[in-house]
Structures are given as C-alpha cells and as structure tokens.
Scaffold this motif. Structure first.
Motif, PDB file in Angstrom:
ATOM      1  N   THR A 237       0.848  -1.195   0.000  1.00 29.31           N
ATOM      2  CA  THR A 237       0.000   0.000   0.000  1.00 29.31           C
ATOM      3  C   THR A 237       0.885   1.248   0.000  1.00 29.31           C
ATOM      4  O   THR A 237       2.078   1.165   0.328  1.00 29.31           O
ATOM      5  CB  THR A 237      -0.899   0.030   1.254  1.00 29.31           C
ATOM      6  OG1 THR A 237      -0.056   0.134   2.417  1.00 29.31           O
ATOM      7  CG2 THR A 237      -1.746  -1.232   1.362  1.00 29.31           C
ATOM      8  N   PRO A 238       0.336   2.405  -0.351  1.00 30.43           N
ATOM      9  CA  PRO A 238       1.144   3.640  -0.283  1.00 30.43           C
ATOM     10  C   PRO A 238       1.733   3.878   1.097  1.00 30.43           C
ATOM     11  O   PRO A 238       2.848   4.406   1.224  1.00 30.43           O
ATOM     12  CB  PRO A 238       0.123   4.731  -0.658  1.00 30.43           C
ATOM     13  CG  PRO A 238      -0.873   4.036  -1.520  1.00 30.43           C
ATOM     14  CD  PRO A 238      -0.992   2.651  -0.948  1.00 30.43           C
ATOM     15  N   ALA A 239       1.018   3.477   2.160  1.00 30.28           N
ATOM     16  CA  ALA A 239       1.528   3.673   3.522  1.00 30.28           C
ATOM     17  C   ALA A 239       2.848   2.935   3.727  1.00 30.28           C
ATOM     18  O   ALA A 239       3.720   3.407   4.470  1.00 30.28           O
ATOM     19  CB  ALA A 239       0.488   3.189   4.531  1.00 30.28           C
ATOM     20  N   TRP A 240       2.999   1.784   3.078  1.00 30.51           N
ATOM     21  CA  TRP A 240       4.254   1.027   3.203  1.00 30.51           C
ATOM     22  C   TRP A 240       5.419   1.866   2.687  1.00 30.51           C
ATOM     23  O   TRP A 240       6.490   1.922   3.303  1.00 30.51           O
ATOM     24  CB  TRP A 240       4.145  -0.288   2.436  1.00 30.51           C
ATOM     25  CG  TRP A 240       5.389  -1.129   2.525  1.00 30.51           C
ATOM     26  CD1 TRP A 240       5.688  -2.058   3.472  1.00 30.51           C
ATOM     27  CD2 TRP A 240       6.512  -1.113   1.627  1.00 30.51           C
ATOM     28  NE1 TRP A 240       6.918  -2.619   3.224  1.00 30.51           N
ATOM     29  CE2 TRP A 240       7.446  -2.058   2.097  1.00 30.51           C
ATOM     30  CE3 TRP A 240       6.823  -0.399   0.469  1.00 30.51           C
ATOM     31  CZ2 TRP A 240       8.653  -2.308   1.453  1.00 30.51           C
ATOM     32  CZ3 TRP A 240       8.032  -0.636  -0.168  1.00 30.51           C
ATOM     33  CH2 TRP A 240       8.928  -1.586   0.326  1.00 30.51           C
ATOM     34  N   PHE A 241       5.215   2.534   1.565  1.00 31.98           N
ATOM     35  CA  PHE A 241       6.284   3.350   0.987  1.00 31.98           C
ATOM     36  C   PHE A 241       6.589   4.565   1.845  1.00 31.98           C
ATOM     37  O   PHE A 241       7.742   4.986   1.952  1.00 31.98           O
ATOM     38  CB  PHE A 241       5.909   3.786  -0.434  1.00 31.98           C
ATOM     39  CG  PHE A 241       6.021   2.679  -1.433  1.00 31.98           C
ATOM     40  CD1 PHE A 241       7.252   2.237  -1.876  1.00 31.98           C
ATOM     41  CD2 PHE A 241       4.894   2.059  -1.905  1.00 31.98           C
ATOM     42  CE1 PHE A 241       7.361   1.202  -2.780  1.00 31.98           C
ATOM     43  CE2 PHE A 241       4.981   1.027  -2.813  1.00 31.98           C
ATOM     44  CZ  PHE A 241       6.213   0.596  -3.257  1.00 31.98           C
ATOM     45  N   PHE A 242       5.563   5.141   2.461  1.00 26.01           N
ATOM     46  CA  PHE A 242       5.819   6.275   3.346  1.00 26.01           C
ATOM     47  C   PHE A 242       6.714   5.847   4.506  1.00 26.01           C
ATOM     48  O   PHE A 242       7.660   6.547   4.885  1.00 26.01           O
ATOM     49  CB  PHE A 242       4.499   6.838   3.872  1.00 26.01           C
ATOM     50  CG  PHE A 242       3.572   7.324   2.793  1.00 26.01           C
ATOM     51  CD1 PHE A 242       4.078   7.805   1.597  1.00 26.01           C
ATOM     52  CD2 PHE A 242       2.191   7.285   2.969  1.00 26.01           C
ATOM     53  CE1 PHE A 242       3.229   8.254   0.590  1.00 26.01           C
ATOM     54  CE2 PHE A 242       1.344   7.726   1.973  1.00 26.01           C
ATOM     55  CZ  PHE A 242       1.857   8.208   0.774  1.00 26.01           C
ATOM     56  N   ASP A 243       6.426   4.679   5.072  1.00 28.99           N
ATOM     57  CA  ASP A 243       7.231   4.171   6.186  1.00 28.99           C
ATOM     58  C   ASP A 243       8.666   3.911   5.750  1.00 28.99           C
ATOM     59  O   ASP A 243       9.623   4.266   6.450  1.00 28.99           O
ATOM     60  CB  ASP A 243       6.617   2.879   6.738  1.00 28.99           C
ATOM     61  CG  ASP A 243       5.302   3.117   7.462  1.00 28.99           C
ATOM     62  OD1 ASP A 243       5.082   4.257   7.909  1.00 28.99           O
ATOM     63  OD2 ASP A 243       4.501   2.171   7.563  1.00 28.99           O
ATOM     64  N   PRO A 379       2.115  -1.770 -10.671  1.00 29.46           N
ATOM     65  CA  PRO A 379       1.894  -0.813  -9.588  1.00 29.46           C
ATOM     66  C   PRO A 379       3.171  -0.501  -8.811  1.00 29.46           C
ATOM     67  O   PRO A 379       3.983  -1.384  -8.577  1.00 29.46           O
ATOM     68  CB  PRO A 379       0.867  -1.516  -8.689  1.00 29.46           C
ATOM     69  CG  PRO A 379       0.991  -2.972  -9.022  1.00 29.46           C
ATOM     70  CD  PRO A 379       1.372  -3.029 -10.468  1.00 29.46           C
ATOM     71  N   PHE A 380       3.369   0.765  -8.472  1.00 33.30           N
ATOM     72  CA  PHE A 380       4.497   1.227  -7.661  1.00 33.30           C
ATOM     73  C   PHE A 380       5.857   1.061  -8.347  1.00 33.30           C
ATOM     74  O   PHE A 380       6.886   1.066  -7.679  1.00 33.30           O
ATOM     75  CB  PHE A 380       4.525   0.516  -6.305  1.00 33.30           C
ATOM     76  CG  PHE A 380       3.235   0.599  -5.544  1.00 33.30           C
ATOM     77  CD1 PHE A 380       2.816   1.801  -5.006  1.00 33.30           C
ATOM     78  CD2 PHE A 380       2.436  -0.517  -5.374  1.00 33.30           C
ATOM     79  CE1 PHE A 380       1.627   1.899  -4.310  1.00 33.30           C
ATOM     80  CE2 PHE A 380       1.239  -0.438  -4.681  1.00 33.30           C
ATOM     81  CZ  PHE A 380       0.824   0.775  -4.145  1.00 33.30           C
ATOM     82  N   TYR A 381       5.855   0.945  -9.674  1.00 36.00           N
ATOM     83  CA  TYR A 381       7.139   0.716 -10.355  1.00 36.00           C
ATOM     84  C   TYR A 381       8.126   1.853 -10.101  1.00 36.00           C
ATOM     85  O   TYR A 381       9.320   1.616  -9.919  1.00 36.00           O
ATOM     86  CB  TYR A 381       6.912   0.551 -11.864  1.00 36.00           C
ATOM     87  CG  TYR A 381       8.188   0.193 -12.606  1.00 36.00           C
ATOM     88  CD1 TYR A 381       8.649  -1.120 -12.631  1.00 36.00           C
ATOM     89  CD2 TYR A 381       8.958   1.169 -13.229  1.00 36.00           C
ATOM     90  CE1 TYR A 381       9.835  -1.454 -13.276  1.00 36.00           C
ATOM     91  CE2 TYR A 381      10.133   0.849 -13.879  1.00 36.00           C
ATOM     92  CZ  TYR A 381      10.568  -0.465 -13.902  1.00 36.00           C
ATOM     93  OH  TYR A 381      11.745  -0.787 -14.535  1.00 36.00           O
ATOM     94  N   HIS A 382       7.644   3.092 -10.094  1.00 43.29           N
ATOM     95  CA  HIS A 382       8.546   4.237  -9.931  1.00 43.29           C
ATOM     96  C   HIS A 382       9.184   4.283  -8.542  1.00 43.29           C
ATOM     97  O   HIS A 382      10.159   5.013  -8.346  1.00 43.29           O
ATOM     98  CB  HIS A 382       7.799   5.548 -10.205  1.00 43.29           C
ATOM     99  CG  HIS A 382       7.540   5.799 -11.658  1.00 43.29           C
ATOM    100  ND1 HIS A 382       8.554   6.041 -12.564  1.00 43.29           N
ATOM    101  CD2 HIS A 382       6.386   5.831 -12.372  1.00 43.29           C
ATOM    102  CE1 HIS A 382       8.049   6.225 -13.765  1.00 43.29           C
ATOM    103  NE2 HIS A 382       6.728   6.100 -13.672  1.00 43.29           N
ATOM    104  N   MET A 383       8.671   3.515  -7.593  1.00 39.18           N
ATOM    105  CA  MET A 383       9.240   3.538  -6.248  1.00 39.18           C
ATOM    106  C   MET A 383      10.647   2.945  -6.198  1.00 39.18           C
ATOM    107  O   MET A 383      11.381   3.176  -5.237  1.00 39.18           O
ATOM    108  CB  MET A 383       8.315   2.803  -5.274  1.00 39.18           C
ATOM    109  CG  MET A 383       6.950   3.442  -5.121  1.00 39.18           C
ATOM    110  SD  MET A 383       7.069   5.177  -4.648  1.00 39.18           S
ATOM    111  CE  MET A 383       5.444   5.778  -5.062  1.00 39.18           C
TER     112      MET A 383
END
Length: 442
Positions: A237-243, A379-383
């Motif tokens: 989820t986006p929250a995972w990336f924020f953490d 999904p989330f490839y740019h991360m």
C-alpha cells in the motif's frame, strides 16, 4: 527468524568452526608424519584463527548460513566452492602481508583447503539432508485466498528446509470458532493472515488469545518478506512506501557514495589494460562505435546516459527499443556474446559510478521509453527510483528473466526488498554473489 531456525543456523555455524580446526590439525598431522608437536600447533593456531574468522564472515555474506539455501543442490555447492576460492585468496594475501608470524604455509594451505572442502561438503550435505527431511517443522496455518497467501502456501510446500510445514490453508469461509478449535487441537505454531481480515473483530480476539499462548501471528506481507526475501506487490500500500521512505538509511547512502567513488577510481586504474584490449577487439571485429550509450532513469527519476561496450550490431534497434534477451540475443555480435556472458560489457559503467549516477548495488536502471510502457501495468514501479540504480542488485542475482510484465513484477518485488533492507553487509553479499556468476553462470 524463529527459535528453531536460529538453532539450525547456530548448529551449522559451530559445525563449520569444528571442521575448520579439524582440517587444520589433520593437515599438520599428515605433514609432520603422524606426530604433532605442541610448538607446531602453537605457531599455526593464532594466524589460522584470524583467517577462520574472516572465512566465517565470507560464508555468512555469501549466504551459506541462509536457510533458504540449505539444500543439496548444485547451486548450493557452487556457492560453497566460490566462497572457498575467495577465502584461499585472502589467506594467501594475509600470509604475504603478515610474514611476521614466521610461517609461509604454501603446502599447508593447499592441504588444509583440500581437506576442509571435502569435510565441509560431507558435513553440509548431511546437515542439509537432516534439515530438509528429519528436523521438526513448525506447522503453519494460512488464512485467506489472496494472491500472496496462495503463493506462500505453495512456497512453504516446496521449501521444507525453511523449517515450516503447511498444516492448513483455509480460504473461505473464515470462522473464528473453527480457527480456535484448530489452534487448540493441532498445536499450530504460526498463523499467517491477510490484511483484509485484521478488521474481523471475532477473528482478532481468537488470534490475540493464540498469541498469549505462544502462537506466532504474522501478516501475510511480513511473513512473505521473511521467507521469500521479496515484498509482495499484491499486498503493498502507499503507507508502506511512506514508512520505508522516512526510515531510509540516508547516513549509509552517504557513506556508500564515498566508498564507491574511491573504489571506482581504483578499479578504473586497475582494469584499464583489460578495457583497452576489449576496445581493440571490438574495433577490429565489428564496424561502428566501440562504446554504446543509452538514456536511463536513475534516482529521483533523473535521466542520465549509461555507458557500455557495444555488443550488438549497429542496426540492432532499427525497429525501436526492445528488451534484450541476454547473451543469446540474435542481434549480438560474436564478441558481444562473449562480453555479455562474462559481464565485461558492463565495465564502462564505472564512469557512471564515478559521476554518482549509478551505484555498485541497486535496482537495474531502465530506459525511459520502456518505463513508459510498463509503469501503467506495474503498480508502484517508480518507487524503485527511491535509491540509485546499480550495476548489480538483489533482483538481478535472484531472477534472471526480464521478458514479460510478470517478470518485471517479480524483479520489482526483489528491488523493494533491497530498498527496505539495504546495508553494508547486504551490499557486500550481493557483490560477492555477482562475482560468483563470473565463475558459474546460473
């Protein structure tokens, strides 16, 4: 890592220590003709103890204490062999530099290495067989029918050396009372639950009670990460990336940049004769430029130009950008295939490392036009651009295929795992495993 797995790792670690010293004593015994005076033992004990400490560190870095690899396969023993080669090289350098120990054990070192490899191979083979077939495995209960739980169930079934056994996989319906009875009667040790079930009040109460009684309860994403060394895209989820972004080891990233700058400059001086030879061979055998450059996407989505030795014909992309199929790509020249197989085509990337555009270890840098095609489907490839791209990386050494969208998703899961867990030892381990591929292409 559960207690049982820690016990296995400690057992094999102390077993390695035992066989290191046993190999040394046997070698000295044979060299002395069956008698082993105390003074011979004393003069060898300290320097070899220092060497053994380094050897054990290399074993750890190369993954020989990783339960994921504790199986009797060609790949496992190839890791053992390459680790031994690295350690022998270190031992030779050690005795050359520290000649003050008063010994130059050329014959002893060869005999010791041979004896240890034989004993270690038998020891590890026996231990791996025990771990895979005889050791008590922790029974696991998996709940839910998400893509992640389905993958976990299959992975646990096919990897008994991890110390887990799939007891049950309940998809639907999830009945708390049934789960309670199952936990009570079958001594389940581990429960894996997807995120969408955590809001189930009755189930949460049942699992909370289970935790009090010693049952491990893990979310699917945490357990998946633990045993597969990937981050499952289906559960991110986006929250995972924020953490991850706010807990990012920025101090290590700065330290890493300084070390890599120095190392890249030194390596460039050392390998210049090899690069010059490659330049001449390419110039003689194939028309066109010796170097090949492409635009790639780096950290923070910045575009840079990546350099390699040209391995393809000059008309290789007359029909537009496309994924390479590796050393067997029909567009590659004969010399190009050899350069790709040995990874020597990557040497000019040291220039990119010196400029700070590329790291030694990180996600593989991709081309902008290819990213435009795959990013909407992944999904989330740019991360993956949260960190600097790398010449090698966790995804590159674990998953070779790179031809389909599904391949891209799998490699992204490895990249995300690296981004979250990157560290000095992790980077060293990846580099050593990459060096191993120069000797054994798997």
């Amino acid at each position: 890592m559960n207690v049982q797995l820690k016990t296995k790792v400690l057992a094999v670690f102390f077993g390695d220590i035992f066989f290191l010293y046993l190999s040394l004593f046997l070698t000295l015994l044979l060299r002395s003709g069956g008698a082993l005076p105390y003074d011979i033992i004393a003069i060898h004990l300290l320097p070899f103890t220092i060497i053994f400490s380094f050897w054990l560190l290399i074993f750890y870095i190369t993954g020989l204490y990783d339960v994921h690899r504790m199986r009797n396969s060609v790949d496992f023993f190839s890791y053992l062999f390459v680790a031994l080669l690295v350690n022998i090289f270190f031992a030779v350098v050690f005795f050359y530099i520290f000649s003050s120990f008063g010994i130059a054990p050329k014959t002893t070192l060869v005999g010791f290495a041979t004896t240890f490899f034989i004993l270690e191979a038998f020891w590890r083979r026996a231990f791996n067989r025990f771990v895979a077939h005889r050791a008590t495995k922790l029974p696991v209960l998996i709940l839910g029918d998400t893509a992640t739980t389905l993958t976990l169930a299959d992975f646990i079934h096919n990897n008994p050396q991890l110390g887990y056994a799939l007891h049950s996989h309940i998809t639907t319906p999830i009945e708390p009372e049934k789960i309670h009875n199952l936990l009570l009667k079958n001594q389940i040790s581990v429960v894996v639950i997807p995120e969408n079930l955590t809001a189930h009040a009755s189930l949460a109460k049942t699992l909370t009670d289970a935790v009090v009684h010693g049952v491990e309860v893990h979310s699917e994403i945490v357990f998946y990460e633990h045993i597969m060394r990937q981050i499952p895209l289906s559960s991110v989820t986006p929250a995972w990336f924020f953490d991850v972004a706010f807990s990012s080891p920025t101090l290590y990233d700065q330290f890493k940049r300084g070390v890599e700058l120095i190392a890249a400059c030194l390596l460039q001086v050392l390998i210049f004769p090899i690069e010059l030879f490659i330049v001449i061979i390419i110039f003689i055998t194939s028309p066109g430029s010796v170097l090949y450059s492409q635009l790639r996407v780096g950290r923070h989505n910045k575009i840079f130009r990546l350099y390699k030795f040209r391995t393809m014909r000059i008309d290789a992309e007359k029909n537009g950008a496309q994924w390479s199929t590796g050393a067997n790509d029909p567009r590659a020249t004969f010399i190009g295939k050899l350069l790709r197989y040995t990874h020597l085509d990557e040497l000019p990337q040291l220039f990119n490392v010196i400029r700070g555009e590329v790291s030694f270890v990180g996600p593989r840098p991709e081309r902008p036009e290819i990213i435009e095609k795959i990013a909407p489907e992944v999904p989330f490839y740019h991360m993956r651009h949260m960190v600097s791209p790398g010449i090698t990386g966790w995804a590159q050494i674990n998953f070779k295929k790179d031809q389909t969208i599904e391949d891209v998703k799998t490699k992204l899961q490895y990249d995300l795992y690296y981004i979250e867990h990157r560290s000095f030892l992790f980077d060293i381990a990846i580099i050593i495993r990459t060096i191993k591929s120069f000797f054994i292409n798997t």
